[in-house]
Motif scaffolding. Structure first.
Motif, PDB file in Angstrom:
ATOM      1  N   TRP A  15     -49.540  -3.954  53.706  1.00 52.73           N
ATOM      2  CA  TRP A  15     -48.301  -4.411  53.502  1.00 52.73           C
ATOM      3  C   TRP A  15     -47.219  -3.506  53.398  1.00 52.73           C
ATOM      4  O   TRP A  15     -46.264  -3.722  54.059  1.00 52.73           O
ATOM      5  CB  TRP A  15     -48.203  -5.091  52.288  1.00 52.73           C
ATOM      6  CG  TRP A  15     -47.067  -6.073  51.988  1.00 52.73           C
ATOM      7  CD1 TRP A  15     -46.677  -7.423  52.685  1.00 52.73           C
ATOM      8  CD2 TRP A  15     -45.978  -5.877  51.425  1.00 52.73           C
ATOM      9  NE1 TRP A  15     -45.402  -7.617  52.269  1.00 52.73           N
ATOM     10  CE2 TRP A  15     -44.868  -6.715  51.265  1.00 52.73           C
ATOM     11  CE3 TRP A  15     -45.661  -4.583  50.460  1.00 52.73           C
ATOM     12  CZ2 TRP A  15     -43.697  -6.751  50.730  1.00 52.73           C
ATOM     13  CZ3 TRP A  15     -44.553  -4.833  49.771  1.00 52.73           C
ATOM     14  CH2 TRP A  15     -43.400  -5.770  49.914  1.00 52.73           C
ATOM     15  N   ILE A  16     -47.343  -2.453  52.523  1.00 49.76           N
ATOM     16  CA  ILE A  16     -46.268  -1.654  52.384  1.00 49.76           C
ATOM     17  C   ILE A  16     -46.016  -0.691  53.649  1.00 49.76           C
ATOM     18  O   ILE A  16     -44.959  -0.737  54.167  1.00 49.76           O
ATOM     19  CB  ILE A  16     -46.602  -0.465  51.357  1.00 49.76           C
ATOM     20  CG1 ILE A  16     -46.721  -1.078  50.131  1.00 49.76           C
ATOM     21  CG2 ILE A  16     -45.470   0.829  51.150  1.00 49.76           C
ATOM     22  CD1 ILE A  16     -47.325  -0.088  48.808  1.00 49.76           C
ATOM     23  N   ALA A  17     -46.953  -0.502  54.608  1.00 48.37           N
ATOM     24  CA  ALA A  17     -46.811   0.245  55.961  1.00 48.37           C
ATOM     25  C   ALA A  17     -46.004  -0.646  56.718  1.00 48.37           C
ATOM     26  O   ALA A  17     -45.356  -0.019  57.265  1.00 48.37           O
ATOM     27  CB  ALA A  17     -48.096   0.686  56.160  1.00 48.37           C
ATOM     28  N   ARG A  18     -46.369  -1.897  56.659  1.00 48.82           N
ATOM     29  CA  ARG A  18     -45.757  -2.804  57.570  1.00 48.82           C
ATOM     30  C   ARG A  18     -44.133  -2.935  57.361  1.00 48.82           C
ATOM     31  O   ARG A  18     -43.356  -2.757  58.225  1.00 48.82           O
ATOM     32  CB  ARG A  18     -46.286  -4.265  57.625  1.00 48.82           C
ATOM     33  CG  ARG A  18     -47.676  -4.190  58.406  1.00 48.82           C
ATOM     34  CD  ARG A  18     -48.141  -5.570  58.514  1.00 48.82           C
ATOM     35  NE  ARG A  18     -48.372  -6.559  57.258  1.00 48.82           N
ATOM     36  CZ  ARG A  18     -49.517  -6.290  56.709  1.00 48.82           C
ATOM     37  NH1 ARG A  18     -50.369  -5.519  57.091  1.00 48.82           N
ATOM     38  NH2 ARG A  18     -49.828  -7.040  55.419  1.00 48.82           N
ATOM     39  N   GLN A  19     -43.903  -2.920  56.115  1.00 46.11           N
ATOM     40  CA  GLN A  19     -42.618  -3.022  55.603  1.00 46.11           C
ATOM     41  C   GLN A  19     -41.936  -2.045  56.001  1.00 46.11           C
ATOM     42  O   GLN A  19     -40.589  -1.932  56.209  1.00 46.11           O
ATOM     43  CB  GLN A  19     -42.441  -3.089  53.947  1.00 46.11           C
ATOM     44  CG  GLN A  19     -42.957  -4.379  53.702  1.00 46.11           C
ATOM     45  CD  GLN A  19     -42.488  -5.796  54.258  1.00 46.11           C
ATOM     46  OE1 GLN A  19     -41.216  -5.812  54.243  1.00 46.11           O
ATOM     47  NE2 GLN A  19     -43.252  -6.659  54.909  1.00 46.11           N
ATOM     48  N   LEU A  20     -42.420  -0.531  55.922  1.00 45.23           N
ATOM     49  CA  LEU A  20     -41.598   0.669  56.067  1.00 45.23           C
ATOM     50  C   LEU A  20     -41.615   1.079  57.851  1.00 45.23           C
ATOM     51  O   LEU A  20     -41.143   2.073  58.009  1.00 45.23           O
ATOM     52  CB  LEU A  20     -42.203   1.708  55.525  1.00 45.23           C
ATOM     53  CG  LEU A  20     -42.104   1.563  54.160  1.00 45.23           C
ATOM     54  CD1 LEU A  20     -42.944   2.873  53.188  1.00 45.23           C
ATOM     55  CD2 LEU A  20     -40.646   1.780  53.477  1.00 45.23           C
ATOM     56  N   ALA A  21     -42.731   0.375  58.730  1.00 46.61           N
ATOM     57  CA  ALA A  21     -42.612   0.588  59.922  1.00 46.61           C
ATOM     58  C   ALA A  21     -41.477   0.833  60.875  1.00 46.61           C
ATOM     59  O   ALA A  21     -41.175   1.993  61.490  1.00 46.61           O
ATOM     60  CB  ALA A  21     -43.789  -0.211  60.646  1.00 46.61           C
ATOM     61  N   ASP A  22     -40.341  -0.112  60.713  1.00 51.29           N
ATOM     62  CA  ASP A  22     -39.584   0.097  61.443  1.00 51.29           C
ATOM     63  C   ASP A  22     -38.596   1.369  61.146  1.00 51.29           C
ATOM     64  O   ASP A  22     -37.740   1.918  61.845  1.00 51.29           O
ATOM     65  CB  ASP A  22     -38.551  -1.416  61.374  1.00 51.29           C
ATOM     66  CG  ASP A  22     -39.133  -2.377  62.358  1.00 51.29           C
ATOM     67  OD1 ASP A  22     -39.855  -2.212  63.207  1.00 51.29           O
ATOM     68  OD2 ASP A  22     -38.732  -3.484  61.950  1.00 51.29           O
ATOM     69  N   LEU A  23     -38.121   1.362  59.840  1.00 49.85           N
ATOM     70  CA  LEU A  23     -37.627   2.575  59.004  1.00 49.85           C
ATOM     71  C   LEU A  23     -38.079   3.925  59.659  1.00 49.85           C
ATOM     72  O   LEU A  23     -37.608   4.729  59.968  1.00 49.85           O
ATOM     73  CB  LEU A  23     -37.374   2.381  57.484  1.00 49.85           C
ATOM     74  CG  LEU A  23     -36.723   3.556  57.147  1.00 49.85           C
ATOM     75  CD1 LEU A  23     -35.123   3.436  57.271  1.00 49.85           C
ATOM     76  CD2 LEU A  23     -36.797   3.143  55.463  1.00 49.85           C
TER      77      LEU A  23
END
Length: 120
Positions: A15-23
């Motif tokens: 979940w954390i990786a998905r949240q940070l992917a675009d950034l």
């Protein structure tokens, strides 16, 4: 050879990786997922600069992520550590857990509800 900065993320579900992917993509940072404490420690040691995100399970008896925060903050104090919990806490408990995580060496402690702008 230039080393690309990395976001090392110790978590169980991605979940954390998905949240940070675009950034991470916009900033040209690599996302380096880890599923174990040893794996995260190895990734942090091999690639710097980096930021370590650690999912902490406050309701579980597993001290591994908390020990990682404490050990890494002593061993590599220049590596920022972000502790992320998915446990909803009342205000008093959140303050106590945040203080404990800061004492262990986390530079930031995040508790739900989390939204993408918080992680950016």
């Amino acid at each position: 050879m230039t080393r690309v900065p990395a976001l090392v993320i110790l978590e169980a579900d991605g979940w954390i990786a998905r949240q940070l992917a675009d950034l991470a993509t916009e900033s040209a940072w690599l996302i380096r997922p880890a599923r174990t404490v040893d794996g995260a420690l190895s990734l942090v040691r091999e690639r710097r600069p980096c930021v370590l995100f650690v999912q902490v399970e406050l309701a579980e008896d597993s001290p591994g992520p908390l020990r990682l925060i404490a050990d890494l903050s002593r061993e590599l104090p220049d590596v920022p550590i972000v502790a992320v919990s998915d446990v909803k806490l009342n205000d008093a408990d959140r303050v106590q857990w945040a203080a404990a995580l800061f004492d262990l060496g986390a530079r930031l402690a995040l508790f739900p509800p989390l939204t993408q702008p918080v992680l950016e």
